[in-house]
Write a protein that holds these residues in place. Structure first.
Motif, PDB file in Angstrom:
ATOM      1  N   THR A 130     -19.255  48.593  54.289  1.00 34.18           N
ATOM      2  CA  THR A 130     -19.507  49.959  53.843  1.00 34.18           C
ATOM      3  C   THR A 130     -20.853  50.468  54.351  1.00 34.18           C
ATOM      4  O   THR A 130     -20.953  51.575  54.883  1.00 34.18           O
ATOM      5  CB  THR A 130     -19.469  50.029  52.304  1.00 34.18           C
ATOM      6  OG1 THR A 130     -18.224  49.510  51.829  1.00 34.18           O
ATOM      7  CG2 THR A 130     -19.626  51.460  51.818  1.00 34.18           C
ATOM      8  N   VAL A 131     -21.902  49.645  54.178  1.00 34.42           N
ATOM      9  CA  VAL A 131     -23.240  50.051  54.616  1.00 34.42           C
ATOM     10  C   VAL A 131     -23.304  50.140  56.139  1.00 34.42           C
ATOM     11  O   VAL A 131     -24.018  50.985  56.690  1.00 34.42           O
ATOM     12  CB  VAL A 131     -24.296  49.066  54.076  1.00 34.42           C
ATOM     13  CG1 VAL A 131     -25.693  49.456  54.541  1.00 34.42           C
ATOM     14  CG2 VAL A 131     -24.257  49.019  52.555  1.00 34.42           C
ATOM     15  N   TYR A 132     -22.543  49.301  56.831  1.00 36.14           N
ATOM     16  CA  TYR A 132     -22.533  49.334  58.298  1.00 36.14           C
ATOM     17  C   TYR A 132     -21.985  50.668  58.810  1.00 36.14           C
ATOM     18  O   TYR A 132     -22.482  51.227  59.787  1.00 36.14           O
ATOM     19  CB  TYR A 132     -21.714  48.173  58.834  1.00 36.14           C
ATOM     20  CG  TYR A 132     -21.762  48.017  60.340  1.00 36.14           C
ATOM     21  CD1 TYR A 132     -22.886  48.387  61.066  1.00 36.14           C
ATOM     22  CD2 TYR A 132     -20.686  47.485  61.046  1.00 36.14           C
ATOM     23  CE1 TYR A 132     -22.934  48.233  62.446  1.00 36.14           C
ATOM     24  CE2 TYR A 132     -20.722  47.333  62.419  1.00 36.14           C
ATOM     25  CZ  TYR A 132     -21.847  47.710  63.104  1.00 36.14           C
ATOM     26  OH  TYR A 132     -21.892  47.570  64.470  1.00 36.14           O
ATOM     27  N   THR A 133     -20.949  51.190  58.146  1.00 35.74           N
ATOM     28  CA  THR A 133     -20.427  52.502  58.522  1.00 35.74           C
ATOM     29  C   THR A 133     -21.508  53.565  58.360  1.00 35.74           C
ATOM     30  O   THR A 133     -21.673  54.447  59.207  1.00 35.74           O
ATOM     31  CB  THR A 133     -19.201  52.864  57.663  1.00 35.74           C
ATOM     32  OG1 THR A 133     -18.196  51.850  57.819  1.00 35.74           O
ATOM     33  CG2 THR A 133     -18.619  54.211  58.081  1.00 35.74           C
ATOM     34  N   PHE A 134     -22.262  53.480  57.264  1.00 28.88           N
ATOM     35  CA  PHE A 134     -23.368  54.428  57.045  1.00 28.88           C
ATOM     36  C   PHE A 134     -24.422  54.287  58.139  1.00 28.88           C
ATOM     37  O   PHE A 134     -24.937  55.285  58.652  1.00 28.88           O
ATOM     38  CB  PHE A 134     -23.993  54.183  55.672  1.00 28.88           C
ATOM     39  CG  PHE A 134     -25.124  55.119  55.342  1.00 28.88           C
ATOM     40  CD1 PHE A 134     -24.867  56.361  54.792  1.00 28.88           C
ATOM     41  CD2 PHE A 134     -26.444  54.750  55.572  1.00 28.88           C
ATOM     42  CE1 PHE A 134     -25.911  57.230  54.483  1.00 28.88           C
ATOM     43  CE2 PHE A 134     -27.490  55.612  55.283  1.00 28.88           C
ATOM     44  CZ  PHE A 134     -27.224  56.851  54.733  1.00 28.88           C
ATOM     45  N   GLU A 135     -24.740  53.059  58.511  1.00 31.21           N
ATOM     46  CA  GLU A 135     -25.765  52.826  59.538  1.00 31.21           C
ATOM     47  C   GLU A 135     -25.340  53.401  60.889  1.00 31.21           C
ATOM     48  O   GLU A 135     -26.161  53.953  61.633  1.00 31.21           O
ATOM     49  CB  GLU A 135     -26.032  51.316  59.655  1.00 31.21           C
ATOM     50  CG  GLU A 135     -27.294  50.950  60.402  1.00 31.21           C
ATOM     51  CD  GLU A 135     -27.053  50.726  61.899  1.00 31.21           C
ATOM     52  OE1 GLU A 135     -28.035  50.528  62.636  1.00 31.21           O
ATOM     53  OE2 GLU A 135     -25.889  50.754  62.309  1.00 31.21           O
ATOM     54  N   CYS A 171     -23.242  63.495  52.870  1.00 34.35           N
ATOM     55  CA  CYS A 171     -21.880  63.511  53.418  1.00 34.35           C
ATOM     56  C   CYS A 171     -21.551  62.201  54.123  1.00 34.35           C
ATOM     57  O   CYS A 171     -20.429  61.681  54.005  1.00 34.35           O
ATOM     58  CB  CYS A 171     -21.720  64.691  54.382  1.00 34.35           C
ATOM     59  SG  CYS A 171     -21.773  66.320  53.581  1.00 34.35           S
ATOM     60  N   ILE A 172     -22.524  61.647  54.866  1.00 35.97           N
ATOM     61  CA  ILE A 172     -22.308  60.369  55.546  1.00 35.97           C
ATOM     62  C   ILE A 172     -22.070  59.260  54.524  1.00 35.97           C
ATOM     63  O   ILE A 172     -21.195  58.398  54.696  1.00 35.97           O
ATOM     64  CB  ILE A 172     -23.508  60.028  56.450  1.00 35.97           C
ATOM     65  CG1 ILE A 172     -23.599  61.016  57.620  1.00 35.97           C
ATOM     66  CG2 ILE A 172     -23.399  58.596  56.983  1.00 35.97           C
ATOM     67  CD1 ILE A 172     -24.821  60.825  58.490  1.00 35.97           C
ATOM     68  N   ALA A 173     -22.851  59.279  53.431  1.00 35.14           N
ATOM     69  CA  ALA A 173     -22.675  58.265  52.389  1.00 35.14           C
ATOM     70  C   ALA A 173     -21.297  58.376  51.747  1.00 35.14           C
ATOM     71  O   ALA A 173     -20.613  57.357  51.543  1.00 35.14           O
ATOM     72  CB  ALA A 173     -23.775  58.415  51.338  1.00 35.14           C
ATOM     73  N   VAL A 177     -18.239  55.473  51.952  1.00 37.91           N
ATOM     74  CA  VAL A 177     -17.579  54.901  50.780  1.00 37.91           C
ATOM     75  C   VAL A 177     -16.078  55.158  50.828  1.00 37.91           C
ATOM     76  O   VAL A 177     -15.254  54.249  50.626  1.00 37.91           O
ATOM     77  CB  VAL A 177     -18.186  55.477  49.490  1.00 37.91           C
ATOM     78  CG1 VAL A 177     -17.387  55.023  48.271  1.00 37.91           C
ATOM     79  CG2 VAL A 177     -19.650  55.041  49.346  1.00 37.91           C
ATOM     80  N   ALA A 178     -15.692  56.414  51.118  1.00 37.85           N
ATOM     81  CA  ALA A 178     -14.270  56.765  51.153  1.00 37.85           C
ATOM     82  C   ALA A 178     -13.537  55.995  52.254  1.00 37.85           C
ATOM     83  O   ALA A 178     -12.400  55.536  52.055  1.00 37.85           O
ATOM     84  CB  ALA A 178     -14.114  58.273  51.373  1.00 37.85           C
TER      85      ALA A 178
END
Length: 340
Positions: A130-135, A171-173, A177-178
């Motif tokens: 999840t955090v990797y997608t945000f990064e 929005c990125i966060a 998550v979604a």
């Protein structure tokens, strides 16, 4: 192709453990048999070496990013563009911890490492994804912000003001998550009793998915390939091209674009995004092989090499701060200087 084919690091569990075994009685050899029943010793040597290298790099990167985040926090008081770089350092710190707990410790040949892996893996793996997608999209935002600052210098303050940046980050966060919800639902941690370690643990249960088996296969293959590899890759390459062209214009002698601080920040952004592009290309090729259901030889080794590149990506941004930022070095020295 089942869930474990696409996500080979997910913890499997069964109820066939030998009863009565405690932590004091179990040996390192028994731990290795428990965690790698289907992998022989010759197949473990390569991943184990890469895992040790990844752990050492992650440890160095962890301290480097902590120091970098502290210095960037000081710098953002005079330069708002630095704020996103500080956030990137903080996210990289979290990812280095999660990726070590959720992936590399599985192949580190020590009793403590395997025990820690069993305890944290199901949660660290899912949270890390999840955090990797945000990064990934935070890096894209950094590239876009710098492109706007160079290409539209007179409109950049209004287009990329603090409130806009905060909205985009939110929005990125939410997207991260979604986007990870199907992964969490399919591999949600379930409690069980680990007799060898004499404790309650959790394992990722791949039995059911709201998308169904075929839908989840599409999700972990083509969908992840598009949203976590191809789209960020296209945007980063486009931004890098714009930055290179703008850099040449700076060298041509345009006094409005050739100030030293702007040039250094542009070079820094180019270095960070170029490194991210390289990581995304390798990740995209690996994800494509999974989507096409290729049976690659030494699959564990290839997977660990991809993981090593990702860890290097998280661990080396602070090196670019030191190399290309004179202002960064000044603030770094001030951190160790007496207030008197």
């Amino acid at each position: 192709m089942n869930v474990y084919d696409a996500l080979p690091n997910v913890t499997k569990s069964d109820d066939t453990d030998t009863p009565g075994t405690t932590t004091a009685n179990i040996t390192l050899t028994e731990i290795r048999i428990i965690t790698n029943r289907d992998v022989n010793l010759s197949q473990q040597i390569g991943p184990e070496i890469i895992a040790w290298v990844s752990t050492v790099i992650a440890t160095c990167g962890l301290f480097g990013n902590i120091l970098g985040a502290a210095v960037l926090h000081r710098m953002q008081k005079t330069n708002g563009n630095i704020r996103l770089l500080k956030y990137l350092s903080l996210v990289d710190i979290a990812l280095l911890i999660l990726f070590v707990l959720g992936a590399t410790l599985e192949y580190v040949n020590t009793y403590s490492a395997i025990t820690i892996y069993f305890i944290f893996h199901p949660f660290a793996y899912l949270l890390g994804m999840t955090v990797y997608t945000f990064e990934i999209y935070l890096t894209v935002l950094i590239a876009i912000q710098r492109c706007i600052a160079i290409a539209l210098p007179f409109k950049s303050e209004s287009l990329m003001r603090a409130s806009v940046i905060n909205t985009i980050l939110g929005c990125i966060a939410l997207f991260s998550v979604a986007f990870s919800v199907p992964l969490w639902l399919a591999l949600r941690p379930r409690p069980y009793w680990k007799k060898e370690l004499n404790m309650h643990l959790f394992y990722a249960n791949p039995a059911t998915s709201p998308l169904g088996e075929e839908g989840f296969t599409v999700y972990i293959g083509p969908v992840m390939l598009v949203f976590r590899c191809l789209i960020p890759l296209i945007i980063l390459v486009t931004c890098n091209i714009i930055l290179v062209i703008s850099r040449r214009r700076m060298n041509s002698g345009n006094p409005q674009l050739s100030d030293r601080g702007s040039v250094q920040l542009t070079i820094l952004t180019l270095a960070i995004t170029s490194k991210s592009v390289l990581t995304h290309v390798v990740s995209a090729l690996h994800r494509l092989s999974i989507a096409m259901d290729f049976n690659l030889p030494n699959g564990h080794v290839i997977q660990m090499i991809v993981l090593l590149l990702v860890v290097i990506d998280f661990s080396t941004n602070f090196i670019f701060y030191y190399a290309f930022g004179n202002s960064f070095l000044k603030h770094l020295k001030s951190c160790f200087r007496s207030n008197d």
